[in-house]
Design an enzyme around this catalytic site. Sequence first.
Site, short mmCIF file in Angstrom:
data_model
loop_
_atom_site.label_atom_id
_atom_site.label_comp_id
_atom_site.label_asym_id
_atom_site.label_seq_id
_atom_site.Cartn_x
_atom_site.Cartn_y
_atom_site.Cartn_z
N GLN A 56 -15.52 2.83 -5.62
CA GLN A 56 -14.84 1.65 -5.06
C GLN A 56 -13.34 1.92 -5.03
OE1 GLN A 56 -16.75 -2.21 -6.79
NE2 GLN A 56 -16.95 -0.60 -8.29
N ASN A 57 -12.93 3.02 -5.65
CA ASN A 57 -11.49 3.29 -5.76
C ASN A 57 -10.92 3.84 -4.47
OD1 ASN A 57 -11.77 2.46 -8.34
ND2 ASN A 57 -11.63 4.49 -9.27
N ARG A 110 1.31 1.79 -3.62
CA ARG A 110 0.07 2.30 -4.23
C ARG A 110 -0.09 3.78 -3.89
NH1 ARG A 110 0.71 -2.04 -5.63
NH2 ARG A 110 1.63 -0.71 -7.20
N SER A 159 -16.25 -3.72 -13.04
CA SER A 159 -16.65 -5.03 -13.57
C SER A 159 -17.93 -5.51 -12.89
CB SER A 159 -15.52 -6.04 -13.34
OG SER A 159 -15.23 -6.10 -11.96
N TYR A 174 0.83 -1.22 0.00
CA TYR A 174 0.00 0.00 0.00
C TYR A 174 0.86 1.26 0.00
CZ TYR A 174 -4.10 -2.85 0.18
OH TYR A 174 -5.07 -3.76 -0.15
N HIS A 231 -14.58 1.52 -0.23
CA HIS A 231 -13.48 0.57 0.05
C HIS A 231 -12.28 1.25 0.71
CE1 HIS A 231 -15.12 -2.43 -3.20
NE2 HIS A 231 -15.77 -2.50 -2.06
N ASP A 236 -8.00 5.55 -4.67
CA ASP A 236 -7.18 6.71 -5.06
C ASP A 236 -7.93 8.00 -4.73
OD1 ASP A 236 -8.79 7.69 -7.35
OD2 ASP A 236 -8.14 5.88 -8.40
P1 NAD Z 1 -12.17 -4.17 -11.74
O1 NAD Z 1 -10.70 -4.15 -11.98
O2 NAD Z 1 -12.81 -5.44 -11.29
O3 NAD Z 1 -12.92 -3.73 -13.09
C1 NAD Z 1 -12.49 -2.65 -13.87
C2 NAD Z 1 -13.51 -2.44 -14.98
O4 NAD Z 1 -13.13 -1.28 -15.71
C3 NAD Z 1 -13.57 -3.60 -15.99
O5 NAD Z 1 -14.92 -3.90 -16.24
C4 NAD Z 1 -12.90 -3.03 -17.24
O6 NAD Z 1 -13.48 -3.53 -18.44
C5 NAD Z 1 -13.21 -1.55 -17.09
N1 NAD Z 1 -12.24 -0.66 -17.73
C6 NAD Z 1 -10.90 -0.81 -17.89
N2 NAD Z 1 -10.37 0.27 -18.48
C7 NAD Z 1 -11.40 1.14 -18.69
C8 NAD Z 1 -11.49 2.43 -19.27
N3 NAD Z 1 -10.42 3.06 -19.74
N4 NAD Z 1 -12.71 3.02 -19.32
C9 NAD Z 1 -13.83 2.40 -18.85
N5 NAD Z 1 -13.80 1.16 -18.31
C10 NAD Z 1 -12.60 0.55 -18.22
O7 NAD Z 1 -12.45 -2.97 -10.77
P2 NAD Z 1 -13.63 -2.70 -9.76
O8 NAD Z 1 -14.94 -3.12 -10.37
O9 NAD Z 1 -13.43 -1.31 -9.31
O10 NAD Z 1 -13.39 -3.69 -8.51
C11 NAD Z 1 -12.16 -4.13 -8.05
C12 NAD Z 1 -11.62 -3.56 -6.73
O11 NAD Z 1 -10.30 -3.11 -7.00
C13 NAD Z 1 -12.28 -2.37 -6.14
O12 NAD Z 1 -12.74 -2.74 -4.92
C14 NAD Z 1 -11.20 -1.30 -5.94
O13 NAD Z 1 -11.18 -0.89 -4.59
C15 NAD Z 1 -9.92 -1.97 -6.24
N6 NAD Z 1 -9.00 -1.19 -7.09
C16 NAD Z 1 -8.90 0.18 -6.97
C17 NAD Z 1 -8.03 0.91 -7.80
C18 NAD Z 1 -7.97 2.42 -7.66
O14 NAD Z 1 -8.27 2.96 -6.60
N7 NAD Z 1 -7.58 3.15 -8.71
C19 NAD Z 1 -7.26 0.25 -8.75
C20 NAD Z 1 -7.37 -1.17 -8.82
C21 NAD Z 1 -8.24 -1.86 -8.00
#
Ligand code: NAD
Length: 234
Positions: free
Chosen positions: A92-93, A62, A177, A59, A110, A95
């Site tokens: 859910q992010n 990250r 997703s 983390y 989250h 960041d």
């Molecule tokens: P996920 O990775 O399961 O799904 C990402 C979705 O985004 C996919 O359906 C994919 O097709 C789509 N995608 C990819 N690039 C895209 C774009 N340029 N434009 C539009 N759509 C696009 O992510 P999730 O559903 O958020 O769930 C996973 C968990 O991962 C979350 O709980 C989150 O906390 C965590 N996570 C967070 C970060 C962050 O904070 N940036 C990064 C990675 C994972």
Amino acid sequence: MNKPIDPNKIVVFTGAGVSAESGLKTFRDSNGLWNNYSIEQVATPQAWRANPELVLDFYNMRRNELNHVEPNPAHIAIAQLEKQYDVVVITQNVDNLHERAGSTKVIHVHGELTKARSIGDNAVYDIGTKPIALGDLCPNGHQLRPHIVWFGEEVLFIDECREHLQTANKVLGIGSSLTVFPAAGLLKQARFNAEKIIVSMEVDKIPFGYKFLRGKAASLVPVICENWIKKQHQ
Ligand code: NAD
């Protein structure tokens, strides 16, 4: 009894895909491995007990990434909606790109990378992009951990989020997703009469009543937001 729909209210629900074009990897696009680490190694309470240093390192990396990325046109367009609408962003992010783009009401279900939590009393502290080390204690003498909801832990603010979705006149889901529950189930709370759109590259199952636009967030979201702002002017 259901609260009435607020005609001026928009809920934007985002996942990792909204930050992909800023350079932050999604879980999906890395095959469930987040920069070479498995969920079990770094994102569960068991991982924290087994190897807290590895979890902190993960983390810390990250968190440090936040110093090298910027909000993209999707984050910025969402923030611009506030010129005309009452907007709640549910993300859910972990960041901070929505806040940095200017969104003022952001609910992190989250957790947040820029915060630390005491393992003693659960108090939460702002730490910006500073790392957390083993031995870093809260004022009451307890170890600090990342303020992140790990798999198996309770999602934050879920009732508040349900209420926002039930009273929104428009709902825009972006870059999720829709596989991580219960957060992914929130979109189903939206009202039948609300205008509902999902933008993503891929979704397992589109919730009932949503129009699905396949494509990249940074291209599609500004167009949707500009149309909604224009509509409000008419
Ligand atoms: P996920 O990775 O399961 O799904 C990402 C979705 O985004 C996919 O359906 C994919 O097709 C789509 N995608 C990819 N690039 C895209 C774009 N340029 N434009 C539009 N759509 C696009 O992510 P999730 O559903 O958020 O769930 C996973 C968990 O991962 C979350 O709980 C989150 O906390 C965590 N996570 C967070 C970060 C962050 O904070 N940036 C990064 C990675 C994972």
